[in-house]
Design a protein around this motif. Structure first.
Motif: not given
Length: 164
Positions: A116, A118-119, A121, A157
């Motif tokens: 989360a 690192w956002q 999805a 990421y």
């Protein structure tokens, strides 16, 4: 030994076994960083066939591309800054294809809180991902990779720590 002491001793001895038997097999497979060979980064790419977005860490099961080769741009890929001191460019430069030829690989990602941060999805079945990470030191057992860098939909990421 009294009857109540014997009963207590039997319960105390049986408790670890009962806990082990009650633990789901997926939890048995959880690996720490120490069981992975961090001196030999590998590269994988494939289509997601199963996605588990849960703790202790997210997991993907991918079907490796049969014609897997190292991408020519791998060493030059931009990497995000993260709070852990990881030599990302060095890892990408040393990454090689895995010696194992398994068709399916389990990718261990980060805990959901870090995903989360690192956002990232939730990755769905059918998506294509690539990763640089580490396999087990002895390369025995399941084909599993602890992911250091995850590449999804053109984004990179760093999963060892939080973004900075």
């Amino acid at each position: 030994m009294s009857m109540s002491r014997r009963r207590f001793a039997l319960v105390a001895a049986a408790t670890p076994l009962a806990v082990a038997l009650a633990t789901p097999p997926s939890a048995w497979a959880h690996h720490g960083w120490s069981s992975f060979d961090q001196e030999k980064p590998i590269y994988l790419e494939g289509r997601v066939v199963q996605s588990k977005w849960q703790n202790p860490h997210a997991e993907l099961l991918i079907e490796r591309r049969p014609e897997l080769v190292l991408p020519p741009d791998l060493k030059q890929r931009p990497l995000p800054a993260q709070s852990a001191g990881v030599d990302g460019p060095g890892l990408l430069a040393r990454a090689a294809l895995p010696r194992r030829k398994d068709r399916r690989w389990e990718l261990e990602l980060a805990p959901l809180t870090r995903m989360a941060a690192w956002q990232v999805a939730e990755i769905k079945v059918g998506e294509t991902v690539s990763a640089v990470g580490f396999t087990t030191k002895d390369e025995a057992g399941e084909a599993v990779m602890r992911v250091e860098y995850l590449f999804v939909a053109g984004k990179a990421y760093g999963l060892r720590s939080s973004p900075v």
